[in-house]
Design a protein around this motif. Structure first.
Motif, mmCIF file in Angstrom:
data_model
loop_
_atom_site.group_PDB
_atom_site.id
_atom_site.type_symbol
_atom_site.label_atom_id
_atom_site.label_comp_id
_atom_site.label_asym_id
_atom_site.label_seq_id
_atom_site.Cartn_x
_atom_site.Cartn_y
_atom_site.Cartn_z
ATOM 1 N N UNK A 297 10.844 29.745 38.623
ATOM 2 C CA UNK A 297 11.865 30.728 39.015
ATOM 3 C C UNK A 297 11.594 32.096 38.398
ATOM 4 N N UNK A 298 11.215 32.113 37.114
ATOM 5 C CA UNK A 298 10.948 33.385 36.429
ATOM 6 C C UNK A 298 9.751 34.095 37.049
ATOM 7 N N UNK A 299 8.693 33.349 37.315
ATOM 8 C CA UNK A 299 7.492 33.972 37.861
ATOM 9 C C UNK A 299 7.692 34.413 39.303
ATOM 10 N N UNK A 300 8.559 33.721 40.039
ATOM 11 C CA UNK A 300 8.865 34.143 41.417
ATOM 12 C C UNK A 300 9.692 35.415 41.433
ATOM 13 N N UNK A 301 10.477 35.634 40.384
ATOM 14 C CA UNK A 301 11.337 36.821 40.349
ATOM 15 C C UNK A 301 10.669 38.011 39.663
ATOM 16 N N UNK A 302 9.518 37.780 39.030
ATOM 17 C CA UNK A 302 8.832 38.861 38.270
ATOM 18 C C UNK A 302 8.070 39.795 39.197
ATOM 19 N N UNK B 93 4.298 28.852 28.552
ATOM 20 C CA UNK B 93 3.856 30.229 28.786
ATOM 21 C C UNK B 93 4.323 30.642 30.171
ATOM 22 N N UNK B 94 4.995 31.804 30.239
ATOM 23 C CA UNK B 94 5.602 32.249 31.487
ATOM 24 C C UNK B 94 5.213 33.702 31.750
ATOM 25 N N UNK B 95 4.760 33.987 32.961
ATOM 26 C CA UNK B 95 4.353 35.341 33.354
ATOM 27 C C UNK B 95 5.566 36.129 33.839
ATOM 28 N N UNK B 96 6.507 36.355 32.919
ATOM 29 C CA UNK B 96 7.709 37.160 33.166
ATOM 30 C C UNK B 96 8.205 37.619 31.800
ATOM 31 N N UNK B 97 9.001 38.663 31.787
ATOM 32 C CA UNK B 97 9.462 39.241 30.519
ATOM 33 C C UNK B 97 10.397 38.294 29.768
ATOM 34 N N UNK B 98 10.446 38.428 28.433
ATOM 35 C CA UNK B 98 11.392 37.615 27.663
ATOM 36 C C UNK B 98 12.839 37.772 28.141
ATOM 37 N N UNK C 40 24.144 13.862 17.470
ATOM 38 C CA UNK C 40 23.822 15.284 17.261
ATOM 39 C C UNK C 40 22.896 15.735 18.378
ATOM 40 N N UNK C 41 23.145 16.960 18.885
ATOM 41 C CA UNK C 41 22.253 17.629 19.837
ATOM 42 C C UNK C 41 22.272 19.107 19.491
ATOM 43 N N UNK C 42 21.109 19.628 19.107
ATOM 44 C CA UNK C 42 20.967 21.039 18.719
ATOM 45 C C UNK C 42 19.676 21.539 19.357
ATOM 46 N N UNK C 43 19.786 22.485 20.288
ATOM 47 C CA UNK C 43 18.634 22.973 21.059
ATOM 48 C C UNK C 43 18.518 24.475 20.850
ATOM 49 N N UNK C 44 17.456 24.888 20.157
ATOM 50 C CA UNK C 44 17.184 26.312 19.929
ATOM 51 C C UNK C 44 16.122 26.753 20.927
ATOM 52 N N UNK C 45 16.441 27.799 21.679
ATOM 53 C CA UNK C 45 15.547 28.375 22.685
ATOM 54 C C UNK C 45 15.004 29.689 22.111
ATOM 55 N N UNK C 46 13.690 29.818 22.021
ATOM 56 C CA UNK C 46 13.043 31.033 21.510
ATOM 57 C C UNK C 46 12.242 31.676 22.642
ATOM 58 N N UNK C 47 12.266 33.016 22.696
ATOM 59 C CA UNK C 47 11.550 33.774 23.714
ATOM 60 C C UNK C 47 10.830 34.929 23.017
ATOM 61 N N UNK C 48 9.505 34.909 23.055
ATOM 62 C CA UNK C 48 8.723 35.948 22.383
ATOM 63 C C UNK C 48 7.731 36.548 23.371
ATOM 64 N N UNK C 49 7.480 37.865 23.241
ATOM 65 C CA UNK C 49 6.459 38.482 24.098
ATOM 66 C C UNK C 49 5.094 37.852 23.821
ATOM 67 N N UNK C 50 4.309 37.680 24.878
ATOM 68 C CA UNK C 50 2.975 37.097 24.703
ATOM 69 C C UNK C 50 1.888 38.163 24.530
ATOM 70 N N UNK C 51 2.262 39.452 24.532
ATOM 71 C CA UNK C 51 1.303 40.544 24.373
ATOM 72 C C UNK C 51 0.674 41.002 25.673
#
Length: 152
Positions: free
Chosen positions: A147-152, A9-14, A90-101
Protein backbone atom coordinates in the motif's frame (compact mmCIF):
# COMPACT_ATOMS: atom_id res chain seq x y z
CA UNK A 1 7.09 -13.85 27.80
CA UNK A 2 8.20 -13.89 24.17
CA UNK A 3 9.77 -11.09 22.16
CA UNK A 4 10.43 -10.94 18.45
CA UNK A 5 11.36 -8.32 15.90
CA UNK A 6 10.68 -7.89 12.19
CA UNK A 7 12.32 -5.46 9.76
CA UNK A 8 10.65 -4.40 6.51
CA UNK A 9 12.22 -2.12 3.89
CA UNK A 10 9.66 0.11 2.19
CA UNK A 11 10.15 2.49 -0.76
CA UNK A 12 8.03 5.28 0.77
CA UNK A 13 8.67 8.01 3.32
CA UNK A 14 8.55 7.32 7.07
CA UNK A 15 5.57 9.70 7.40
CA UNK A 16 3.61 7.76 4.76
CA UNK A 17 4.39 4.39 6.32
CA UNK A 18 3.66 5.69 9.84
CA UNK A 19 0.26 7.01 8.79
CA UNK A 20 -0.71 3.85 6.91
CA UNK A 21 0.35 1.69 9.85
CA UNK A 22 -2.20 3.50 12.05
CA UNK A 23 -5.05 3.12 9.55
CA UNK A 24 -7.65 0.66 10.86
CA UNK A 25 -9.08 0.10 7.36
CA UNK A 26 -5.65 -0.99 6.09
CA UNK A 27 -5.21 -3.23 9.13
CA UNK A 28 -8.57 -4.90 8.55
CA UNK A 29 -7.68 -5.53 4.89
CA UNK A 30 -4.30 -6.99 5.89
CA UNK A 31 -5.97 -9.46 8.26
CA UNK A 32 -8.74 -10.61 5.90
CA UNK A 33 -7.53 -14.20 6.18
CA UNK A 34 -8.57 -14.37 9.83
CA UNK A 35 -11.84 -12.50 9.24
CA UNK A 36 -10.64 -9.70 11.49
CA UNK A 37 -13.18 -6.93 11.97
CA UNK A 38 -13.71 -3.92 14.19
CA UNK A 39 -16.36 -4.30 16.89
CA UNK A 40 -15.58 -1.23 19.03
CA UNK A 41 -13.60 1.98 19.31
CA UNK A 42 -12.15 3.68 16.24
CA UNK A 43 -14.00 2.20 13.28
CA UNK A 44 -12.44 3.98 10.30
CA UNK A 45 -9.37 5.97 9.37
CA UNK A 46 -6.20 6.68 11.29
CA UNK A 47 -5.72 6.22 15.02
CA UNK A 48 -3.80 8.63 17.22
CA UNK A 49 -2.56 8.85 20.81
CA UNK A 50 -5.05 7.43 23.31
CA UNK A 51 -7.37 5.89 20.72
CA UNK A 52 -8.64 2.36 21.24
CA UNK A 53 -10.02 -0.25 18.88
CA UNK A 54 -11.55 -3.63 19.57
CA UNK A 55 -10.82 -6.33 17.02
CA UNK A 56 -12.57 -9.64 16.60
CA UNK A 57 -10.90 -12.43 14.62
CA UNK A 58 -10.61 -16.17 14.33
CA UNK A 59 -7.23 -17.70 15.17
CA UNK A 60 -6.57 -21.38 15.87
CA UNK A 61 -10.25 -22.03 15.12
CA UNK A 62 -11.38 -19.82 18.02
CA UNK A 63 -13.00 -16.39 17.83
CA UNK A 64 -11.07 -13.83 19.92
CA UNK A 65 -11.57 -10.19 20.87
CA UNK A 66 -8.75 -7.82 21.69
CA UNK A 67 -8.89 -4.15 22.59
CA UNK A 68 -5.70 -2.21 22.01
CA UNK A 69 -4.78 1.40 22.73
CA UNK A 70 -2.21 3.69 21.14
CA UNK A 71 -0.09 4.43 24.23
CA UNK A 72 2.81 6.29 22.58
CA UNK A 73 2.78 8.44 19.44
CA UNK A 74 5.80 10.25 18.03
CA UNK A 75 5.06 10.97 14.36
CA UNK A 76 6.75 9.92 12.09
CA UNK A 77 9.25 7.86 14.09
CA UNK A 78 7.40 5.59 16.49
CA UNK A 79 4.14 4.50 18.05
CA UNK A 80 3.08 1.78 20.48
CA UNK A 81 -0.10 -0.26 20.66
CA UNK A 82 -0.86 -2.25 23.80
CA UNK A 83 -3.61 -4.66 24.70
CA UNK A 84 -5.97 -3.28 27.34
CA UNK A 85 -8.36 -6.26 27.18
CA UNK A 86 -8.14 -9.56 25.38
CA UNK A 87 -6.59 -12.98 25.11
CA UNK A 88 -2.98 -12.17 26.01
CA UNK A 89 -1.53 -11.78 29.46
CA UNK A 90 0.57 -9.06 27.79
CA UNK A 91 0.73 -7.55 24.29
CA UNK A 92 3.09 -4.63 23.61
CA UNK A 93 3.89 -3.72 19.98
CA UNK A 94 6.37 -0.92 19.25
CA UNK A 95 6.42 0.29 15.64
CA UNK A 96 9.60 2.12 14.53
CA UNK A 97 10.00 4.06 11.27
CA UNK A 98 13.43 5.34 10.23
CA UNK A 99 14.68 6.89 6.99
CA UNK A 100 16.74 4.44 4.94
CA UNK A 101 18.94 7.21 3.42
CA UNK A 102 17.41 6.77 -0.05
CA UNK A 103 13.93 8.25 0.49
CA UNK A 104 12.45 5.07 1.89
CA UNK A 105 11.76 3.61 5.30
CA UNK A 106 13.15 0.92 7.55
CA UNK A 107 10.07 -0.27 9.44
CA UNK A 108 10.92 -2.24 12.56
CA UNK A 109 8.33 -3.96 14.74
CA UNK A 110 9.20 -5.12 18.24
CA UNK A 111 6.53 -7.34 19.78
CA UNK A 112 6.48 -8.53 23.38
CA UNK A 113 3.68 -10.86 24.38
CA UNK A 114 2.72 -13.44 26.95
CA UNK A 115 -0.01 -16.03 26.72
CA UNK A 116 -2.43 -16.51 29.59
CA UNK A 117 -2.94 -19.79 31.49
CA UNK A 118 0.38 -20.03 33.37
CA UNK A 119 2.56 -22.99 32.41
CA UNK A 120 0.09 -24.19 29.78
CA UNK A 121 0.26 -20.76 28.10
CA UNK A 122 4.06 -20.77 28.28
CA UNK A 123 4.07 -24.14 26.52
CA UNK A 124 1.73 -22.90 23.80
CA UNK A 125 3.96 -19.83 23.32
CA UNK A 126 6.99 -22.05 22.78
CA UNK A 127 5.32 -24.63 20.53
CA UNK A 128 3.10 -22.59 18.23
CA UNK A 129 2.08 -19.09 19.23
CA UNK A 130 5.40 -17.29 18.74
CA UNK A 131 5.82 -18.64 15.20
CA UNK A 132 2.16 -17.91 14.36
CA UNK A 133 2.35 -14.32 15.62
CA UNK A 134 5.61 -13.71 13.76
CA UNK A 135 4.06 -14.89 10.47
CA UNK A 136 0.93 -12.80 11.12
CA UNK A 137 2.97 -9.60 11.64
CA UNK A 138 5.09 -10.33 8.57
CA UNK A 139 1.97 -10.82 6.42
CA UNK A 140 0.58 -7.52 7.72
CA UNK A 141 3.87 -5.80 6.88
CA UNK A 142 3.77 -7.10 3.30
CA UNK A 143 0.36 -5.44 2.97
CA UNK A 144 1.61 -2.16 4.50
CA UNK A 145 4.59 -2.23 2.12
CA UNK A 146 2.40 -2.81 -0.95
CA UNK A 147 0.00 0.00 0.00
CA UNK A 148 2.80 2.44 0.89
CA UNK A 149 4.74 1.80 -2.29
CA UNK A 150 1.59 2.09 -4.42
CA UNK A 151 0.85 5.49 -2.89
CA UNK A 152 4.45 6.81 -3.11
Amino acid sequence: MKCFETVTLIAASPATVFDLSLDVDLHTASMAGSGERIVGGVRAGRMTLGDTVTWEARHFGVRWRMTSRISAYERPGRFVDEQVAGPFKRWHHTHHFAPDGRGGTVMRDVIEFAAPFGLLGTGVEAVALARYMHKLIEARNVHVKECAEASA
